[in-house]
Motif scaffolding. Structure first.
Motif, PDB file in Angstrom:
ATOM      1  N   VAL A 172       0.976  -1.307   0.016  1.00 16.68           N
ATOM      2  CA  VAL A 172       0.056  -0.032  -0.111  1.00 16.68           C
ATOM      3  C   VAL A 172       1.015   1.376  -0.018  1.00 16.68           C
ATOM      4  O   VAL A 172       1.766   1.493   0.923  1.00 16.68           O
ATOM      5  CB  VAL A 172      -0.899   0.066   1.280  1.00 16.68           C
ATOM      6  N   GLU A 173       0.644   2.030  -1.062  1.00 16.22           N
ATOM      7  CA  GLU A 173       1.551   3.199  -1.109  1.00 16.22           C
ATOM      8  C   GLU A 173       0.629   4.386  -1.297  1.00 16.22           C
ATOM      9  O   GLU A 173      -0.668   4.485  -1.539  1.00 16.22           O
ATOM     10  CB  GLU A 173       2.312   3.051  -2.509  1.00 16.22           C
ATOM     11  N   ASP A 174       1.012   5.492  -0.741  1.00  8.24           N
ATOM     12  CA  ASP A 174       0.346   6.921  -0.928  1.00  8.24           C
ATOM     13  C   ASP A 174       0.361   7.502  -2.162  1.00  8.24           C
ATOM     14  O   ASP A 174      -0.604   7.891  -2.720  1.00  8.24           O
ATOM     15  CB  ASP A 174       1.019   8.032   0.180  1.00  8.24           C
ATOM     16  N   ILE A 175       1.776   7.375  -2.824  1.00  7.68           N
ATOM     17  CA  ILE A 175       1.801   8.041  -4.260  1.00  7.68           C
ATOM     18  C   ILE A 175       3.006   7.308  -5.115  1.00  7.68           C
ATOM     19  O   ILE A 175       3.847   6.713  -4.531  1.00  7.68           O
ATOM     20  CB  ILE A 175       1.889   9.439  -4.154  1.00  7.68           C
ATOM     21  N   VAL A 176       2.689   6.886  -6.204  1.00  6.45           N
ATOM     22  CA  VAL A 176       3.681   6.269  -7.045  1.00  6.45           C
ATOM     23  C   VAL A 176       3.971   7.537  -8.060  1.00  6.45           C
ATOM     24  O   VAL A 176       2.925   8.021  -8.839  1.00  6.45           O
ATOM     25  CB  VAL A 176       3.082   5.134  -8.010  1.00  6.45           C
ATOM     26  N   ASP A 177       5.183   8.095  -8.152  1.00  6.59           N
ATOM     27  CA  ASP A 177       5.630   8.986  -8.980  1.00  6.59           C
ATOM     28  C   ASP A 177       6.412   8.537 -10.195  1.00  6.59           C
ATOM     29  O   ASP A 177       5.994   7.860 -11.065  1.00  6.59           O
ATOM     30  CB  ASP A 177       6.470   9.922  -7.950  1.00  6.59           C
ATOM     31  N   THR A 178       7.964   8.257  -9.951  1.00  5.84           N
ATOM     32  CA  THR A 178       8.629   7.815 -10.968  1.00  5.84           C
ATOM     33  C   THR A 178       8.579   6.239 -10.897  1.00  5.84           C
ATOM     34  O   THR A 178       8.769   5.680 -11.813  1.00  5.84           O
ATOM     35  CB  THR A 178      10.183   8.129 -10.755  1.00  5.84           C
ATOM     36  N   GLY A 179       8.186   5.726  -9.836  1.00  7.35           N
ATOM     37  CA  GLY A 179       8.076   4.179  -9.789  1.00  7.35           C
ATOM     38  C   GLY A 179       9.305   3.460  -9.046  1.00  7.35           C
ATOM     39  O   GLY A 179       9.215   2.337  -8.917  1.00  7.35           O
ATOM     40  N   MET A 180      10.343   4.433  -8.939  1.00  4.13           N
ATOM     41  CA  MET A 180      11.651   3.871  -8.112  1.00  4.13           C
ATOM     42  C   MET A 180      11.307   3.282  -7.015  1.00  4.13           C
ATOM     43  O   MET A 180      11.850   1.973  -6.735  1.00  4.13           O
ATOM     44  CB  MET A 180      12.555   4.969  -8.101  1.00  4.13           C
ATOM     45  N   THR A 181      10.685   3.778  -6.189  1.00  6.18           N
ATOM     46  CA  THR A 181      10.350   2.992  -4.819  1.00  6.18           C
ATOM     47  C   THR A 181       9.732   1.985  -4.849  1.00  6.18           C
ATOM     48  O   THR A 181      10.398   0.909  -4.117  1.00  6.18           O
ATOM     49  CB  THR A 181       9.702   4.341  -3.695  1.00  6.18           C
ATOM     50  N   LEU A 182       8.565   2.077  -5.346  1.00  4.09           N
ATOM     51  CA  LEU A 182       7.911   0.591  -5.578  1.00  4.09           C
ATOM     52  C   LEU A 182       8.733  -0.287  -6.308  1.00  4.09           C
ATOM     53  O   LEU A 182       8.656  -1.455  -5.868  1.00  4.09           O
ATOM     54  CB  LEU A 182       6.661   1.186  -6.369  1.00  4.09           C
ATOM     55  N   ASP A 222      -1.834   8.325  -8.448  1.00  3.85           N
ATOM     56  CA  ASP A 222      -0.742   7.716  -9.234  1.00  3.85           C
ATOM     57  C   ASP A 222      -0.499   8.966 -10.322  1.00  3.85           C
ATOM     58  O   ASP A 222      -1.295   9.582 -10.850  1.00  3.85           O
ATOM     59  CB  ASP A 222      -1.435   6.791 -10.226  1.00  3.85           C
ATOM     60  N   LYS A 223       0.785   9.451 -10.310  1.00  5.83           N
ATOM     61  CA  LYS A 223       1.286  10.463 -11.171  1.00  5.83           C
ATOM     62  C   LYS A 223       2.026   9.893 -12.228  1.00  5.83           C
ATOM     63  O   LYS A 223       3.145   9.882 -12.327  1.00  5.83           O
ATOM     64  CB  LYS A 223       2.430  11.188 -10.401  1.00  5.83           C
ATOM     65  N   ARG A 224       0.912   9.433 -13.140  1.00  6.86           N
ATOM     66  CA  ARG A 224       1.564   8.498 -14.072  1.00  6.86           C
ATOM     67  C   ARG A 224       2.314   9.035 -15.046  1.00  6.86           C
ATOM     68  O   ARG A 224       3.407   8.501 -15.633  1.00  6.86           O
ATOM     69  CB  ARG A 224       0.190   7.900 -14.984  1.00  6.86           C
ATOM     70  N   GLU A 255       1.768  17.566 -10.313  1.00  2.00           N
ATOM     71  CA  GLU A 255       1.870  18.530  -9.538  1.00  2.00           C
ATOM     72  C   GLU A 255       2.347  18.009  -8.329  1.00  2.00           C
ATOM     73  O   GLU A 255       1.831  16.980  -7.733  1.00  2.00           O
ATOM     74  CB  GLU A 255       0.327  19.383  -9.072  1.00  2.00           C
ATOM     75  N   PHE A 256       2.817  18.861  -7.139  1.00  4.84           N
ATOM     76  CA  PHE A 256       3.239  18.276  -6.003  1.00  4.84           C
ATOM     77  C   PHE A 256       1.989  18.621  -5.075  1.00  4.84           C
ATOM     78  O   PHE A 256       1.359  19.539  -4.824  1.00  4.84           O
ATOM     79  CB  PHE A 256       4.415  19.270  -5.562  1.00  4.84           C
ATOM     80  N   VAL A 257       1.707  17.424  -4.663  1.00  2.00           N
ATOM     81  CA  VAL A 257       0.579  17.393  -3.745  1.00  2.00           C
ATOM     82  C   VAL A 257       0.982  17.097  -2.026  1.00  2.00           C
ATOM     83  O   VAL A 257       1.917  16.325  -1.826  1.00  2.00           O
ATOM     84  CB  VAL A 257      -0.567  16.439  -4.160  1.00  2.00           C
ATOM     85  N   VAL A 258       0.080  17.461  -1.285  1.00  6.55           N
ATOM     86  CA  VAL A 258       0.370  17.414   0.088  1.00  6.55           C
ATOM     87  C   VAL A 258      -1.240  17.141   0.800  1.00  6.55           C
ATOM     88  O   VAL A 258      -2.179  17.331   0.104  1.00  6.55           O
ATOM     89  CB  VAL A 258       1.035  18.607   0.911  1.00  6.55           C
TER      90      VAL A 258
HETATM   91  P1  IMP Z   1       8.946   7.536  -6.581  1.00  4.61           P
HETATM   92  O1  IMP Z   1       9.992   6.456  -6.107  1.00  4.61           O
HETATM   93  O2  IMP Z   1       9.596   8.732  -7.514  1.00  4.61           O
HETATM   94  O3  IMP Z   1       7.718   6.858  -7.163  1.00  4.61           O
HETATM   95  O4  IMP Z   1       8.363   8.280  -5.405  1.00  4.61           O
HETATM   96  C1  IMP Z   1       7.475   7.768  -4.389  1.00  4.61           C
HETATM   97  C2  IMP Z   1       7.441   8.725  -3.045  1.00  4.61           C
HETATM   98  O5  IMP Z   1       7.960  10.015  -3.510  1.00  4.61           O
HETATM   99  C3  IMP Z   1       6.269   9.084  -2.439  1.00  4.61           C
HETATM  100  O6  IMP Z   1       6.116   7.573  -1.814  1.00  4.61           O
HETATM  101  C4  IMP Z   1       6.407  10.110  -1.664  1.00  4.61           C
HETATM  102  O7  IMP Z   1       6.879   9.898  -0.669  1.00  4.61           O
HETATM  103  C5  IMP Z   1       7.205  10.978  -2.611  1.00  4.61           C
HETATM  104  N1  IMP Z   1       6.304  11.884  -3.617  1.00  4.61           N
HETATM  105  C6  IMP Z   1       6.225  11.945  -4.702  1.00  4.61           C
HETATM  106  N2  IMP Z   1       5.397  12.708  -5.522  1.00  4.61           N
HETATM  107  C7  IMP Z   1       5.116  13.340  -4.155  1.00  4.61           C
HETATM  108  C8  IMP Z   1       4.147  14.494  -4.113  1.00  4.61           C
HETATM  109  O8  IMP Z   1       3.459  15.226  -4.908  1.00  4.61           O
HETATM  110  N3  IMP Z   1       3.993  14.904  -2.641  1.00  4.61           N
HETATM  111  C9  IMP Z   1       4.275  14.258  -1.619  1.00  4.61           C
HETATM  112  N4  IMP Z   1       5.227  13.194  -1.834  1.00  4.61           N
HETATM  113  C10 IMP Z   1       5.530  12.907  -3.121  1.00  4.61           C
END
Ligand code: IMP
Ligand code: MG
Length: 321
Positions: free
Chosen positions: A240-250, A272-274, A293-296
């Protein structure tokens, strides 16, 4: 004697020359002082109220309907047109000026309306009561002027809870007869996982991990700061993730979890910031796809702030590096 029924075609009654129907959602800019009162509003208070509703992502219509209050042989002699209709709440709102004379007159009309249309929800709102309505809608005590760093509300609290409920129902269906382990990734996930787990009807266990935040400079691997406490060997894992951005963490996390030999791994993310994806990772449950967009809020932070906002909002651009 039976009370006469109100005329049936009351939607068509337009006692005033002003537009009776507004577009379902006329967007009004959140920032900047209004110079004159723009159409279709009659008063500045109405315009301000619409701006607040827009800020919170509450859908509104301006004066969509007139209610006949008195009529003779189908001919309406008195009608009442509430200022706003909020579809999501099924609520009409009449803004009052604070002039006592007018308030008494409006009170009389309101009483009549409630008698004739008992199914209709309507409230009179004094300017100072705005925030009470917003609190009822689920935003707590947070007002626009208390969150000057927030540009706008992207996903209001009601939409979040509605979507989390849908995801929980879907997961419950997909995992019928199973006992999945939810693995949340700290800290951004806390609100989402707390709400999601309460919408899942199959027996679930919960575990939490923490990873070093990927700052864009470290190549690839996010470091694990807190490992699993439970064994996931042979278990059905939902990451369970809050947000997937680049996908690196996941990507790193899935690789790591695979080494523990679970029966299956699926991924649920609130956001999902696809458009920003660099690594192609499969995501099975997605709350909302959002723009770049950067979200909080709702667990997500900017320098550890804003996690406690009950909605997902975007930050003012000037605050971002
Ligand atoms: P990824 O490895 O680039 O997918 O990054 C995922 C992590 O980056 C998330 O679990 C967040 O902690 C952080 N992140 C990415 N985008 C945002 C955003 O818009 N707001 C807050 N945290 C973000
Ligand atoms: Mg995170």
């Amino acid at each position: 004697m039976r009370k006469p029924e109100p005329p049936a075609a009351y939607d068509d009654v337009k006692p005033r020359a002003r537009a009776a129907t507004a577009p379902a959602r006329a967007r009004v800019p959140v920032t900047g002082e209004p110079k004159d009162v723009p159409a279709p509003f009659a008063h500045n208070a109405e315009y301000e109220f619409a701006r607040i509703l827009d800020f919170y992502g509450i859908t509104w219509q301006y004066e969509p309907r007139s209610f006949p209050l008195r009529w003779e042989r189908g001919h309406v002699t008195e009608a009442f047109t509430p200022d706003f209709y909020l579809q999501d709440l099924d609520l009409y709102v009449e803004l009052t000026t604070l002039k006592p004379g007018l308030t008494a007159e409006k009170n009389r009309k309101m009483r009549l309306l409630k008698e004739l249309f008992p199914e209709t929800n309507i409230m009179m709102l004094k300017k100072r009561d705005y925030l009470r309505l917003l609190a009822k809608y689920g935003y707590g005590a947070i007002a626009p002027d208390q969150v000057p760093d927030i540009d706008k509300v992207l996903i209001p609290a009601t939409k979040l809870s509605q979507r989390v409920q849908e995801l929980g129902a879907q997961i419950s269906k997909d995992y019928a007869g199973k006992q999945p382990v939810l693995v949340g990734v700290l800290r951004g996930v806390i609100c989402f996982i707390a709400d999601l787990m309460r919408q899942i009807s199959v027996p679930t266990s919960i575990d939490l991990m923490a990873v070093s935040s990927y700052d864009g400079t470290t190549q690839g691997a996010a470091r694990i700061l807190k490992d699993l406490d439970l064994s996931i060997k042979g278990r059905d894992v939902i990451l369970v993730e809050d947000i997937v951005d680049t996908g690196m963490t996941l990507n790193t996390l899935i690789d790591y979890l695979q080494t523990k030999k679970p029966a299956s791994i699926k991924v649920a993310t609130l956001l999902d910031k696809r458009v920003r994806r660099l690594v192609n990772v499969p995501v099975d449950y997605i709350g909302f796809e959002i723009p770049d967009e950067f979200v909080v809020g709702y667990g997500l932070d900017f320098n550890q702030r804003f996690r406690n906002l009950p909605f997902i909002g975007t930050l003012k651009h000037e605050l971002l590096p």
